[in-house]
Design an enzyme around this catalytic site. Sequence first.
Site, PDB file in Angstrom:
ATOM      1  N   ALA A 119       0.784  -1.241   0.000  1.00 46.64           N
ATOM      2  CA  ALA A 119       0.000   0.000   0.000  1.00 46.64           C
ATOM      3  C   ALA A 119       0.810   1.282   0.000  1.00 46.64           C
ATOM      4  O   ALA A 119       0.226   2.362   0.049  1.00 46.64           O
ATOM      5  CB  ALA A 119      -0.917   0.012   1.240  1.00 46.64           C
TER       6      ALA A 119
ATOM      7  N   TYR B 139       9.307  -9.007 -21.065  1.00 52.02           N
ATOM      8  CA  TYR B 139       8.242  -8.859 -20.067  1.00 52.02           C
ATOM      9  C   TYR B 139       7.171  -9.929 -20.245  1.00 52.02           C
ATOM     10  O   TYR B 139       7.198 -10.955 -19.588  1.00 52.02           O
ATOM     11  CB  TYR B 139       7.633  -7.446 -20.110  1.00 52.02           C
ATOM     12  CG  TYR B 139       6.788  -7.188 -18.881  1.00 52.02           C
ATOM     13  CD1 TYR B 139       7.333  -6.560 -17.766  1.00 52.02           C
ATOM     14  CD2 TYR B 139       5.467  -7.615 -18.804  1.00 52.02           C
ATOM     15  CE1 TYR B 139       6.586  -6.364 -16.614  1.00 52.02           C
ATOM     16  CE2 TYR B 139       4.713  -7.434 -17.665  1.00 52.02           C
ATOM     17  CZ  TYR B 139       5.275  -6.806 -16.580  1.00 52.02           C
ATOM     18  OH  TYR B 139       4.536  -6.632 -15.445  1.00 52.02           O
TER      19      TYR B 139
ATOM     20  N   GLY C   7       3.228   3.587  -5.647  1.00 47.31           N
ATOM     21  CA  GLY C   7       2.661   3.219  -6.936  1.00 47.31           C
ATOM     22  C   GLY C   7       1.165   2.988  -6.944  1.00 47.31           C
ATOM     23  O   GLY C   7       0.393   3.748  -6.353  1.00 47.31           O
ATOM     24  N   TYR C   8       0.762   1.907  -7.619  1.00 50.82           N
ATOM     25  CA  TYR C   8      -0.661   1.616  -7.759  1.00 50.82           C
ATOM     26  C   TYR C   8      -1.319   1.248  -6.433  1.00 50.82           C
ATOM     27  O   TYR C   8      -2.501   1.520  -6.228  1.00 50.82           O
ATOM     28  CB  TYR C   8      -0.861   0.482  -8.774  1.00 50.82           C
ATOM     29  CG  TYR C   8      -0.764   0.942 -10.210  1.00 50.82           C
ATOM     30  CD1 TYR C   8      -1.600   1.942 -10.695  1.00 50.82           C
ATOM     31  CD2 TYR C   8       0.154   0.379 -11.088  1.00 50.82           C
ATOM     32  CE1 TYR C   8      -1.527   2.361 -12.001  1.00 50.82           C
ATOM     33  CE2 TYR C   8       0.240   0.799 -12.413  1.00 50.82           C
ATOM     34  CZ  TYR C   8      -0.604   1.797 -12.864  1.00 50.82           C
ATOM     35  OH  TYR C   8      -0.524   2.224 -14.163  1.00 50.82           O
TER      36      TYR C   8
ATOM     37  N   ALA D 251       4.972  -5.857  -4.926  1.00 51.88           N
ATOM     38  CA  ALA D 251       6.085  -5.938  -5.871  1.00 51.88           C
ATOM     39  C   ALA D 251       7.349  -6.163  -5.062  1.00 51.88           C
ATOM     40  O   ALA D 251       7.834  -5.260  -4.395  1.00 51.88           O
ATOM     41  CB  ALA D 251       6.197  -4.654  -6.687  1.00 51.88           C
TER      42      ALA D 251
ATOM     43  N   ASP E 227       6.460  -8.207   6.497  1.00 54.60           N
ATOM     44  CA  ASP E 227       6.514  -9.070   5.322  1.00 54.60           C
ATOM     45  C   ASP E 227       5.124  -9.615   5.003  1.00 54.60           C
ATOM     46  O   ASP E 227       4.615 -10.501   5.694  1.00 54.60           O
ATOM     47  CB  ASP E 227       7.497 -10.208   5.596  1.00 54.60           C
ATOM     48  CG  ASP E 227       7.628 -11.174   4.429  1.00 54.60           C
ATOM     49  OD1 ASP E 227       7.036 -10.917   3.364  1.00 54.60           O
ATOM     50  OD2 ASP E 227       8.319 -12.203   4.589  1.00 54.60           O
TER      51      ASP E 227
END
Length: 396
Positions: free
Chosen positions: A48, A234, A51-52, A139, A110
Amino acid sequence: MNIQPKTRGFICTTAHPEGCASQVQRQIDYVTSKPAIQGPRNVLVVGASTGYGLASRIVSSFGAGANTVGVYFDKAAEGVRTASAGWYNSAAFEKAAAEAGRKSYSIVGDAFSDEIKTKTIDLIRTELGQIDLVIYSVASPRRVHPKTGEVFSSVIKPLGGTYSNKTVNFHSGEVSTATIEPATEDELRQTIAVMGGEDWQMWIDELQSAGVLAEGATTVAYSYIGPEITHAVYREGTIGAAKNDLEATAKRLNAGLATNGGRAFVSVNKALVTQSSSAIPVVPLYISALYKVMKEQGIHEGCIEQMYRLFAERLYGEGETLVDEKGLIRVDDWEMRPEIQAEVAKLWAELTTENVYELSDLVGYRREFFQLFGFETDGIDYEADTNPDVAISNLR
């Protein structure tokens, strides 16, 4: 102390608290300028702080008025070392949420571990009762399996053969050729273990078993597909294999949640400047070309614009959620317009060190990279003495 950016490759090892707070406030201001979303009431965001994931938490709280729990792995300042950018982002979010009268809680640790899952469940049960939206936006390059203890490390490699294409050092502007050897079978297995869907499945299973996942709940994980230019490294590489596993997990989760009116989706988002994308060869140069084209066309979006559109138009818009033939939500639809990709491909063929600043938005890419860490942000005095020791309220 005076805080300046210090970089090591695609990583910035310092972060600026005031710059990060300003970036968070800019996202909040964007969301509050838009129509309110009739959406979730209690939201868990796993991953959280940047980024997204961060944008999802902001849209949930300030767009839908939801209470939120954010799980993330970030570090506080210690001595002359600044906190991580995610720590400063979360501190700014928690402060703004409290001022707006929203309930919000942070759990640092974690996300792959049983300990953090249990801690999160206990918090939800005590403070919120149940949650009706779970965002999974983790990520990480590494994962310790909570049951076996095996340590997995992900790699960014092609499959089946050596891959070569253009790339750029976004610090120097040098365009060169990146050559990457193919992954081994074990590297592929480990990458899927880190970046695939197993941990997402574990989160949902444990939330359900504990009775803290509301009837009719939605869960969403994030992915990327991208153009032919980046496919070998990718979508058709190790990361793509992990994303395929993530999408298969979404189908299993959706089948299970549907019995109680719930839903599970993978949202395919636009290519943006993130710490993760900066680490992938070829991708920074592609993003720089893409930014130039989309900005010229007036359809460029950052994380917050993408997430507002996802929530307002797709997840909680009128009618059924629009998905493609594979069941994926596509908010990369503007990026993947044929006319946009044709122009990017044209630029790509011509890009060299000599013309990279003319034919791409590398300046914008570099600026956004440093803004991830609170630098190069308008209105911040970077010569001023700054206290790096910032506390996060509601840290559990």
